[in-house]
Design a protein around this motif. Structure first.
Motif, PDB file in Angstrom:
ATOM      1  N   TYR A  88      24.395  39.966  89.761  1.00  0.00           N
ATOM      2  CA  TYR A  88      23.721  39.668  88.502  1.00  0.00           C
ATOM      3  C   TYR A  88      22.345  40.322  88.489  1.00  0.00           C
ATOM      4  CZ  TYR A  88      27.057  35.862  87.624  1.00  0.00           C
ATOM      5  OH  TYR A  88      28.188  35.121  87.400  1.00  0.00           O
ATOM      6  N   GLN A  89      21.906  40.715  87.301  1.00  0.00           N
ATOM      7  CA  GLN A  89      20.551  41.225  87.119  1.00  0.00           C
ATOM      8  C   GLN A  89      19.673  40.044  86.727  1.00  0.00           C
ATOM      9  OE1 GLN A  89      20.358  44.530  84.440  1.00  0.00           O
ATOM     10  NE2 GLN A  89      18.138  44.433  84.266  1.00  0.00           N
ATOM     11  N   ILE A  90      18.505  39.947  87.340  1.00  0.00           N
ATOM     12  CA  ILE A  90      17.624  38.818  87.033  1.00  0.00           C
ATOM     13  C   ILE A  90      16.849  39.122  85.756  1.00  0.00           C
ATOM     14  CG2 ILE A  90      15.767  39.625  88.542  1.00  0.00           C
ATOM     15  CD1 ILE A  90      15.358  36.556  89.183  1.00  0.00           C
ATOM     16  N   VAL A  91      16.870  38.146  84.832  1.00  0.00           N
ATOM     17  CA  VAL A  91      16.217  38.315  83.542  1.00  0.00           C
ATOM     18  C   VAL A  91      14.921  37.512  83.490  1.00  0.00           C
ATOM     19  CG1 VAL A  91      16.472  37.994  81.049  1.00  0.00           C
ATOM     20  CG2 VAL A  91      18.448  38.653  82.410  1.00  0.00           C
ATOM     21  N   ASP A  92      14.959  36.289  84.027  1.00  0.00           N
ATOM     22  CA  ASP A  92      13.790  35.419  83.973  1.00  0.00           C
ATOM     23  C   ASP A  92      13.839  34.422  85.124  1.00  0.00           C
ATOM     24  OD1 ASP A  92      11.422  34.365  83.057  1.00  0.00           O
ATOM     25  OD2 ASP A  92      12.308  33.221  81.410  1.00  0.00           O
ATOM     26  N   LEU A  93      12.687  33.872  85.425  1.00  0.00           N
ATOM     27  CA  LEU A  93      12.554  32.854  86.466  1.00  0.00           C
ATOM     28  C   LEU A  93      11.642  31.780  85.906  1.00  0.00           C
ATOM     29  CD1 LEU A  93      12.894  31.877  89.385  1.00  0.00           C
ATOM     30  CD2 LEU A  93      11.126  33.463  90.065  1.00  0.00           C
ATOM     31  N   THR A  94      12.226  30.598  85.598  1.00  0.00           N
ATOM     32  CA  THR A  94      11.473  29.531  84.966  1.00  0.00           C
ATOM     33  C   THR A  94      11.719  28.212  85.675  1.00  0.00           C
ATOM     34  OG1 THR A  94      11.977  30.643  82.877  1.00  0.00           O
ATOM     35  CG2 THR A  94      10.914  28.516  82.726  1.00  0.00           C
ATOM     36  N   GLU A  95      10.648  27.573  86.122  1.00  0.00           N
ATOM     37  CA  GLU A  95      10.700  26.249  86.745  1.00  0.00           C
ATOM     38  C   GLU A  95      11.760  26.153  87.839  1.00  0.00           C
ATOM     39  OE1 GLU A  95      11.054  23.330  83.669  1.00  0.00           O
ATOM     40  OE2 GLU A  95       9.371  24.146  82.548  1.00  0.00           O
ATOM     41  N   ASP A 102      25.134  39.207  83.700  1.00  0.00           N
ATOM     42  CA  ASP A 102      26.195  39.944  84.384  1.00  0.00           C
ATOM     43  C   ASP A 102      26.427  41.300  83.708  1.00  0.00           C
ATOM     44  OD1 ASP A 102      27.684  39.438  82.118  1.00  0.00           O
ATOM     45  OD2 ASP A 102      29.102  38.093  83.088  1.00  0.00           O
ATOM     46  N   ASP A 103      27.423  42.050  84.182  1.00  0.00           N
ATOM     47  CA  ASP A 103      27.694  43.398  83.673  1.00  0.00           C
ATOM     48  C   ASP A 103      28.024  43.429  82.182  1.00  0.00           C
ATOM     49  OD1 ASP A 103      27.323  44.257  86.232  1.00  0.00           O
ATOM     50  OD2 ASP A 103      29.469  44.370  86.709  1.00  0.00           O
ATOM     51  N   SER A 104      28.636  42.353  81.680  1.00  0.00           N
ATOM     52  CA  SER A 104      29.039  42.340  80.272  1.00  0.00           C
ATOM     53  C   SER A 104      27.948  41.792  79.354  1.00  0.00           C
ATOM     54  CB  SER A 104      30.335  41.543  80.104  1.00  0.00           C
ATOM     55  OG  SER A 104      30.164  40.237  80.606  1.00  0.00           O
ATOM     56  N   GLY A 105      26.769  41.488  79.903  1.00  0.00           N
ATOM     57  CA  GLY A 105      25.646  41.038  79.082  1.00  0.00           C
ATOM     58  C   GLY A 105      25.578  39.537  78.881  1.00  0.00           C
ATOM     59  N   VAL A 106      26.458  38.786  79.524  1.00  0.00           N
ATOM     60  CA  VAL A 106      26.458  37.326  79.416  1.00  0.00           C
ATOM     61  C   VAL A 106      25.345  36.771  80.304  1.00  0.00           C
ATOM     62  CG1 VAL A 106      27.787  35.211  79.803  1.00  0.00           C
ATOM     63  CG2 VAL A 106      28.925  37.273  78.953  1.00  0.00           C
ATOM     64  N   ILE A 107      24.528  35.887  79.717  1.00  0.00           N
ATOM     65  CA  ILE A 107      23.398  35.315  80.465  1.00  0.00           C
ATOM     66  C   ILE A 107      23.728  33.888  80.867  1.00  0.00           C
ATOM     67  CG2 ILE A 107      20.992  34.563  80.286  1.00  0.00           C
ATOM     68  CD1 ILE A 107      20.384  37.044  78.754  1.00  0.00           C
ATOM     69  N   ARG A 108      23.401  33.554  82.108  1.00  0.00           N
ATOM     70  CA  ARG A 108      23.563  32.183  82.605  1.00  0.00           C
ATOM     71  C   ARG A 108      22.238  31.724  83.194  1.00  0.00           C
ATOM     72  NH1 ARG A 108      27.420  32.108  87.711  1.00  0.00           N
ATOM     73  NH2 ARG A 108      26.539  30.034  87.743  1.00  0.00           N
ATOM     74  N   GLU A 109      21.950  30.433  83.018  1.00  0.00           N
ATOM     75  CA  GLU A 109      20.659  29.899  83.465  1.00  0.00           C
ATOM     76  C   GLU A 109      20.835  28.627  84.279  1.00  0.00           C
ATOM     77  OE1 GLU A 109      17.916  31.312  79.772  1.00  0.00           O
ATOM     78  OE2 GLU A 109      19.107  29.502  79.445  1.00  0.00           O
TER      79      GLU A 109
END
Length: 153
Positions: A88-95, A102-109
């Motif tokens: 996975y590519q890291i997008v953000d880091l919060t709390e 992931d490769d298809s652009g789906v974001i998980r938090e």
């Protein structure tokens, strides 16, 4: 029949599959003491008076690196966890939680920043703005960030 509830269900895919103990191999995966482990050492004893050769397994928990051991007759089945690894590519880091894409652009938090040196390294690289990917290992319904890989974007 009237009180059966079919509102939710799953496809029936198991988190583990049975495999004969003698078919297990070093660097493979197995469930030891209820934990998914990577086999680091295994030895087989000779057939004894009661007919079964015994396999002595030593494994490291794939998430905690804790050592587990077990002995099993070679003809018996043991559970093998279905282990998957995804980048996975890291997008953000919060709390303390990671936002990952992931490769298809789906974001998980839903994944926490790992503890220890790996968590500190991820935090430092993210703060410095370096591009990197994280490896997420999943088995038996548990997911953990287990490593990172620097990308040259």
């Amino acid at each position: 029949m009237a009180d059966d509830d079919f509102t939710s269900g799953d496809a029936g895919a198991s988190l583990t599959i049975p495999q004969q103990c003698s078919a297990l191999r070093k660097n493979g995966f197995v469930m030891l003491k209820g934990r998914p482990c990577k086999i680091v050492e295994m030895s087989t004893s000779k057939t004894g008076k009661h007919g079964h050769a015994k396999v002595h397994l030593t494994g490291l928990d794939i998430f905690t690196q804790k050592k587990y051991e077990d002995i099993c007759p070679s003809t018996h089945n043991m559970d093998v966890p279905a282990v998957t690894r995804k980048e996975y590519q890291i997008v953000d880091l919060t709390e303390g939680f990671l936002s990952l894409m992931d490769d298809s652009g789906v974001i998980r938090e839903d994944l926490k920043l790992p503890e220890g040196d790996l968590g500190k390294e991820i935090d430092k690289k993210f703060t410095d703005g370096e591009p990197f990917m994280v490896s997420v290992l999943s088995a038996v319904g548990v997911e953990h960030v287990i490593g990172l890989k620097t990308t040259n974007a």
